[in-house]
Design a protein around this motif. Structure first.
Motif, PDB file in Angstrom:
ATOM      1  N   VAL A   1       0.853  -1.296  -0.018  1.00  0.00           N
ATOM      2  CA  VAL A   1       0.148   0.101   0.022  1.00  0.00           C
ATOM      3  C   VAL A   1       0.623   1.160   0.130  1.00  0.00           C
ATOM      4  O   VAL A   1       0.691   2.256  -0.907  1.00  0.00           O
TER       5      VAL A   1
ATOM      6  N   THR B   1       2.023   2.249  -3.510  1.00  0.00           N
ATOM      7  CA  THR B   1       1.166   3.022  -4.266  1.00  0.00           C
ATOM      8  C   THR B   1       1.580   4.434  -4.622  1.00  0.00           C
ATOM      9  O   THR B   1       0.959   5.014  -5.274  1.00  0.00           O
ATOM     10  N   CYS B   2       2.311   5.045  -3.454  1.00  0.00           N
ATOM     11  CA  CYS B   2       2.434   6.398  -3.493  1.00  0.00           C
ATOM     12  C   CYS B   2       3.355   6.754  -4.699  1.00  0.00           C
ATOM     13  O   CYS B   2       3.271   8.073  -5.156  1.00  0.00           O
TER      14      CYS B   2
ATOM     15  N   GLY C   1      -3.423  10.366   3.807  1.00  0.00           N
ATOM     16  CA  GLY C   1      -2.682   9.546   3.022  1.00  0.00           C
ATOM     17  C   GLY C   1      -2.070  10.325   1.670  1.00  0.00           C
ATOM     18  O   GLY C   1      -2.308   9.988   0.471  1.00  0.00           O
ATOM     19  N   ALA C   2      -1.602  11.517   2.055  1.00  0.00           N
ATOM     20  CA  ALA C   2      -0.937  12.612   1.199  1.00  0.00           C
ATOM     21  C   ALA C   2       0.094  11.912   0.231  1.00  0.00           C
ATOM     22  O   ALA C   2       0.213  12.489  -0.777  1.00  0.00           O
TER      23      ALA C   2
ATOM     24  N   ARG D   1      -8.697  13.752 -12.611  1.00  0.00           N
ATOM     25  CA  ARG D   1      -8.450  13.583 -11.050  1.00  0.00           C
ATOM     26  C   ARG D   1      -8.052  14.877 -10.364  1.00  0.00           C
ATOM     27  O   ARG D   1      -8.381  15.221  -9.617  1.00  0.00           O
TER      28      ARG D   1
ATOM     29  N   ALA E   1       1.383   8.752  10.708  1.00  0.00           N
ATOM     30  CA  ALA E   1       0.503   7.901  11.520  1.00  0.00           C
ATOM     31  C   ALA E   1      -0.281   6.883  10.766  1.00  0.00           C
ATOM     32  O   ALA E   1      -0.220   7.081   9.548  1.00  0.00           O
ATOM     33  N   ASP E   2      -0.834   5.843  11.409  1.00  0.00           N
ATOM     34  CA  ASP E   2      -1.609   4.849  10.657  1.00  0.00           C
ATOM     35  C   ASP E   2      -2.965   5.551  10.709  1.00  0.00           C
ATOM     36  O   ASP E   2      -3.680   5.680  11.799  1.00  0.00           O
ATOM     37  N   LEU E   3      -3.560   5.764   9.622  1.00  0.00           N
ATOM     38  CA  LEU E   3      -5.130   6.277   9.698  1.00  0.00           C
ATOM     39  C   LEU E   3      -6.056   5.304  10.223  1.00  0.00           C
ATOM     40  O   LEU E   3      -7.343   5.594  10.483  1.00  0.00           O
TER      41      LEU E   3
ATOM     42  N   ASP F   1       0.519  10.482   6.595  1.00  0.00           N
ATOM     43  CA  ASP F   1       0.797   9.260   6.028  1.00  0.00           C
ATOM     44  C   ASP F   1       1.544   8.336   6.825  1.00  0.00           C
ATOM     45  O   ASP F   1       1.998   8.621   8.042  1.00  0.00           O
ATOM     46  N   PHE F   2       1.907   7.164   6.562  1.00  0.00           N
ATOM     47  CA  PHE F   2       2.718   6.072   7.290  1.00  0.00           C
ATOM     48  C   PHE F   2       4.023   6.839   7.576  1.00  0.00           C
ATOM     49  O   PHE F   2       4.546   7.539   6.743  1.00  0.00           O
TER      50      PHE F   2
ATOM     51  N   LYS G   1       1.873  11.291 -12.169  1.00  0.00           N
ATOM     52  CA  LYS G   1       1.664  12.667 -12.185  1.00  0.00           C
ATOM     53  C   LYS G   1       2.968  13.348 -12.778  1.00  0.00           C
ATOM     54  O   LYS G   1       2.813  14.382 -13.534  1.00  0.00           O
TER      55      LYS G   1
ATOM     56  N   GLU H   1      -7.269  10.800  -1.321  1.00  0.00           N
ATOM     57  CA  GLU H   1      -7.276  10.329  -2.800  1.00  0.00           C
ATOM     58  C   GLU H   1      -6.612   9.336  -3.109  1.00  0.00           C
ATOM     59  O   GLU H   1      -5.438   9.088  -2.684  1.00  0.00           O
ATOM     60  N   CYS H   2      -7.416   8.253  -3.272  1.00  0.00           N
ATOM     61  CA  CYS H   2      -6.912   6.824  -3.367  1.00  0.00           C
ATOM     62  C   CYS H   2      -6.370   6.343  -2.165  1.00  0.00           C
ATOM     63  O   CYS H   2      -5.152   5.643  -2.264  1.00  0.00           O
TER      64      CYS H   2
END
Ligand code: SAM
Length: 318
Positions: A10, A13-14, A82-83, A57, A154-156, A106-107, A21, A182-183
């Motif tokens: 996961v 994916t960033c 989750g930026a 998007r 942090a963990d969301l 984000d993580f 982009k 976003e995703c």
């Protein structure tokens, strides 16, 4: 463990989002002078429909975000959940649309990478220093805190720790607040994402939540999208909430949000300023129009509001 492997997939994916982009901006779909500092090379060519999808998007999300900032006259805060390596902070600074404070979560490992880039690239660090009043800017490996920009590891899925960290960094629940994901929610179980959305509704009396992610996933095309991600160990744990536009809206309606809208990206694409759409459609020849349509039909923007201060709801055609 399995959880670690899943979380690692996961986190990776960033990089997908940033390289896509980066490629699309190198072709001129939209401008982002900062993304080059997060991914050095332009990388492999991406298909034209992918570039158009990212264009829709970014334009769609920015349209709602900017409308909120204008409506509140920037007397508000933004929280990007989750930026990843997103560059919106720098765009808003350049466009004189900076909120009072811009938060990102984000993580911790993703945050550490972002902060390392900021520390070592003056075009990224300069705007942060410029908008900071004192000498003491908190910048360690896992968090950054300046007057206007704050990055938190942090963990969301852990709401109490998220809440505690945001408050430690001067989050103000009284201020109109724009939350953006976003995703991101699609990688969390429906109960985890509902808890997050519920926390936001409980914490702020005047807020807008913008969520961009997959939708209409139960057809053949959706199945192929899921399989492609699974091949890379990446599970869309939240795909249940991505069956229809109604299931996207329900997550917000069931957790205390007052007003919710959702549009698939095909519809958003048709509502974007058509002169600019005509411009980007000339950038690359697209043979298979149907492929673009199918892709756009499998993503959506859902936005929810709570409006104690009576700002008025954001619409697409304002
Ligand atoms: N929003 C960014 C963008 O659009 O460019 C990044 C999107 S990326 C596909 C998903 C991001 O969500 C990753 O950076 C990932 O680390 C983050 N994420 C997913 N689940 C998370 C969680 N439970 N806690 C914190 N971050 C999470």
């Amino acid at each position: 463990t399995d959880t670690d492997t899943a979380d690692e997939a996961v986190r990776a994916t960033c990089d997908d989002a940033t390289t896509c982009k980066r490629f699309a901006t190198s072709k001129g779909y939209w401008k982002d002078p900062y993304i080059q500092y997060f991914v050095r090379s332009v990388g492999d060519r991406k298909a034209p429909e992918i570039n158009r999808g990212y264009y829709a998007r970014v334009q769609g999300v920015n349209h709602l975000l900017d409308a909120f900032l204008r409506k509140t006259q920037c007397d508000c805060q933004v929280i990007n959940l989750g930026a990843g390596l997103d560059t919106t902070f720098w765009r808003l600074k350049d466009e004189n649309l900076m909120p009072r404070k811009f938060f990102e979560v984000d993580f911790p490992t993703v945050v550490a990478r972002k902060i390392h880039n900021i520390k070592t690239k003056p075009p990224l660090s300069k705007p942060i220093i410029e908008t900071h009043s004192t000498d003491s800017l908190l910048l360690d490996a896992h968090s950054l805190e300046s007057d206007r920009y704050c990055i938190i590891g942090a963990d969301l899925r852990d709401i109490s720790s998220l809440d505690e960290k945001l408050k430690k960094f001067q989050l103000n629940p009284e201020l109109p607040t724009l939350l953006l994901s976003e995703c991101v929610l699609v990688y969390m179980t429906p109960s985890h994402s509902s808890n997050l959305v519920h926390w936001a509704a409980e914490t702020f009396h005047t807020a807008m939540f913008i969520n961009y992610e997959q939708v209409n996933m139960s057809d053949r095309f959706g199945q192929v999208m899921i399989e492609n991600l699974q091949r890379r160990q990446c599970t869309l744990a939240g795909v249940e909430a991505c069956q229809t536009l109604d299931s996207q809206k329900d997550r917000f309606l069931k957790t205390g949000w007052e007003h919710v809208d959702a549009l698939d990206m095909m519809t958003v694409y048709s509502m974007l300023p058509q002169d600019d759409v005509a411009r980007i459609e000339r950038l690359e020849f697209l043979d298979e129009k149907e492929l673009l349509q199918q892709l756009l039909q499998h993503y959506n923007i859902c936005w929810a509001t709570k409006d104690k201060l009576n700002l008025g709801n954001a619409h697409f055609n304002v």
